[in-house]
Write a protein that holds these residues in place. Structure first.
Motif, PDB file in Angstrom:
ATOM      1  N   GLN A 122       8.847 -12.140  52.521  1.00 41.35           N
ATOM      2  CA  GLN A 122       9.307 -10.803  52.745  1.00 41.35           C
ATOM      3  C   GLN A 122       7.942 -10.575  53.547  1.00 41.35           C
ATOM      4  O   GLN A 122       7.197 -10.330  53.940  1.00 41.35           O
ATOM      5  CB  GLN A 122       8.801  -9.917  51.516  1.00 41.35           C
ATOM      6  N   SER A 123       8.641  -9.747  54.940  1.00 45.34           N
ATOM      7  CA  SER A 123       8.311  -9.187  56.084  1.00 45.34           C
ATOM      8  C   SER A 123       7.621  -7.920  55.336  1.00 45.34           C
ATOM      9  O   SER A 123       7.814  -6.815  54.873  1.00 45.34           O
ATOM     10  CB  SER A 123       9.699  -9.092  56.657  1.00 45.34           C
ATOM     11  N   GLU A 124       5.824  -8.149  55.497  1.00 48.81           N
ATOM     12  CA  GLU A 124       5.029  -7.726  55.626  1.00 48.81           C
ATOM     13  C   GLU A 124       4.507  -6.382  56.292  1.00 48.81           C
ATOM     14  O   GLU A 124       3.631  -5.898  56.775  1.00 48.81           O
ATOM     15  CB  GLU A 124       4.004  -7.908  54.636  1.00 48.81           C
ATOM     16  N   ARG A 130       4.603 -16.232  45.859  1.00 48.07           N
ATOM     17  CA  ARG A 130       4.094 -15.110  45.747  1.00 48.07           C
ATOM     18  C   ARG A 130       5.846 -15.099  46.111  1.00 48.07           C
ATOM     19  O   ARG A 130       6.517 -13.990  46.050  1.00 48.07           O
ATOM     20  CB  ARG A 130       3.172 -15.486  46.351  1.00 48.07           C
ATOM     21  N   HIS A 138      10.469  -9.012  42.375  1.00 49.57           N
ATOM     22  CA  HIS A 138      10.616  -8.017  41.571  1.00 49.57           C
ATOM     23  C   HIS A 138      11.036  -6.398  42.699  1.00 49.57           C
ATOM     24  O   HIS A 138      11.166  -6.052  41.708  1.00 49.57           O
ATOM     25  CB  HIS A 138       8.882  -7.817  41.962  1.00 49.57           C
ATOM     26  N   LEU A 174       8.520 -14.734  43.363  1.00 47.49           N
ATOM     27  CA  LEU A 174       8.350 -13.281  42.757  1.00 47.49           C
ATOM     28  C   LEU A 174       8.083 -12.083  43.243  1.00 47.49           C
ATOM     29  O   LEU A 174       9.015 -11.487  42.734  1.00 47.49           O
ATOM     30  CB  LEU A 174       6.686 -14.061  42.433  1.00 47.49           C
ATOM     31  N   ILE A 175       7.781 -11.754  44.749  1.00 54.34           N
ATOM     32  CA  ILE A 175       8.365 -10.728  44.462  1.00 54.34           C
ATOM     33  C   ILE A 175       9.303 -10.282  44.805  1.00 54.34           C
ATOM     34  O   ILE A 175       9.689  -8.891  45.076  1.00 54.34           O
ATOM     35  CB  ILE A 175       6.658 -10.214  46.385  1.00 54.34           C
ATOM     36  N   ARG A 177       2.389  -7.535  58.863  1.00 51.33           N
ATOM     37  CA  ARG A 177       0.276  -6.965  58.568  1.00 51.33           C
ATOM     38  C   ARG A 177      -0.001  -8.942  58.246  1.00 51.33           C
ATOM     39  O   ARG A 177       1.033  -9.597  58.158  1.00 51.33           O
ATOM     40  CB  ARG A 177       0.015  -6.277  57.668  1.00 51.33           C
ATOM     41  N   PHE A 220      -1.334 -16.237  46.379  1.00 56.10           N
ATOM     42  CA  PHE A 220      -1.063 -17.343  45.577  1.00 56.10           C
ATOM     43  C   PHE A 220       0.404 -18.709  45.516  1.00 56.10           C
ATOM     44  O   PHE A 220       1.363 -17.474  46.103  1.00 56.10           O
ATOM     45  CB  PHE A 220      -1.313 -16.535  44.252  1.00 56.10           C
ATOM     46  N   ASN A 227      -4.344 -13.067  46.332  1.00 55.27           N
ATOM     47  CA  ASN A 227      -2.978 -11.945  46.145  1.00 55.27           C
ATOM     48  C   ASN A 227      -2.005 -11.999  46.980  1.00 55.27           C
ATOM     49  O   ASN A 227      -0.354 -11.774  47.056  1.00 55.27           O
ATOM     50  CB  ASN A 227      -3.767 -10.278  46.583  1.00 55.27           C
TER      51      ASN A 227
END
Lengths: 133, 117
Positions: free
Chosen positions: B43-45, B80, B87, B83-84, B47, B77, B74
């Motif tokens: 997911q593009s964050e 990730r 979410h 799951l994100i 950063r 993992f 964080n």
């Protein structure tokens, strides 16, 4: 004395003690905990009023509802009802019904584990969107 | 053997199955950390994700090392990304809530930035 109290009152007492106990875990210092207790009891008015809707989104209300429902003996009642249903089945189908019920319980527990993992992982999502606009 | 007057013993297989599956599910992030089989795109964050910190040389660096390692964990993992994604989807489709306070959701799929600067 507690044992002589009616069950709803004992339940309310347990909830109160647990909730107050969380304040101790949440607070960094004893003074902070004292402030928290004072605010909870209304003795320490808030510096700035916060609207209820700021915190009570759909997710929080849903979690409170499900949490409240399952803090009551709902799950054991559901299991007992399922058990009675299985006992009413003819003998050959009883083992199948019992196995199905146990499989459903396992799936529900694993689903709960997955949802917990999803929400834990979601807490690490930290997008920085400014440069995207 | 079943004793007279006693109910039949409760079968133990569901307990063993549950323990095995629980252990398996809990091991999945570790396995993905080693073998990277989560196919979900990140997911593009927007950063830089935290790098793995070098081990501390001095005793006073241990606290910073632990904080840096937690930030690295964080960000990296296993599963990730998957799951994100779930979410974000569950929050939006289930509760109409967004995963970041930096965005205002408009009609017709429009997103508005709440960040000023």
């Amino acid at each position: 004395m507690l044992e002589k109290m009616p069950r709803p009152l004992r339940h309310a007492y347990a909830m109160l003690v647990v909730t107050m106990g969380w304040v101790l875990f949440r607070s960094n210092t004893f003074a902070g905990a004292a402030d928290f207790f004072a605010a909870l009891s209304g003795a320490h008015p808030a510096m700035q009023a916060q609207s209820w809707s700021r915190y009570a989104g759909g997710e929080v209300i849903w979690a409170l509802g499900v949490g409240t429902a399952f803090s009551l003996p709902l799950w054991s009642s559901l299991k007992a009802a399922g058990h009675r249903l299985v006992q009413a089945l003819p003998l050959p189908a009883r083992a199948l019904g019992l196995g199905l019920g146990q499989a459903v319980e396992i799936l529900l527990v694993l689903g709960l584990l997955l949802i917990s993992a999803i929400w834990l992982a979601g807490g690490t999502y930290n997008p920085f969107i400014y440069f995207g606009f | 053997m079943q004793l007279a007057g006693h109910p039949p013993p409760k079968p133990r297989w569901p307990d063993y199955v549950l323990i095995g599956l629980f252990f398996g599910v809990l091991s999945l992030p570790l396995l993905d950390g080693a073998f990277h089989f989560d196919p979900t795109k990140p997911q593009s964050e927007n950063r830089l994700l935290a790098n793995c910190p070098p081990p501390p040389v001095r005793l006073q660096d241990v606290k910073k090392y632990l904080a840096d390692w937690e930030a690295f964990f964080n960000d990296h993992f296993g599963f990730r990304n998957c799951l994100i994604l779930w979410h974000n989807k569950l929050k939006w489709y289930g509760f109409k809530e967004k995963s970041t306070p930096q965005v205002l959701v408009g009609s017709d799929g429009w997103l508005f930035s709440l960040v000023t600067g």
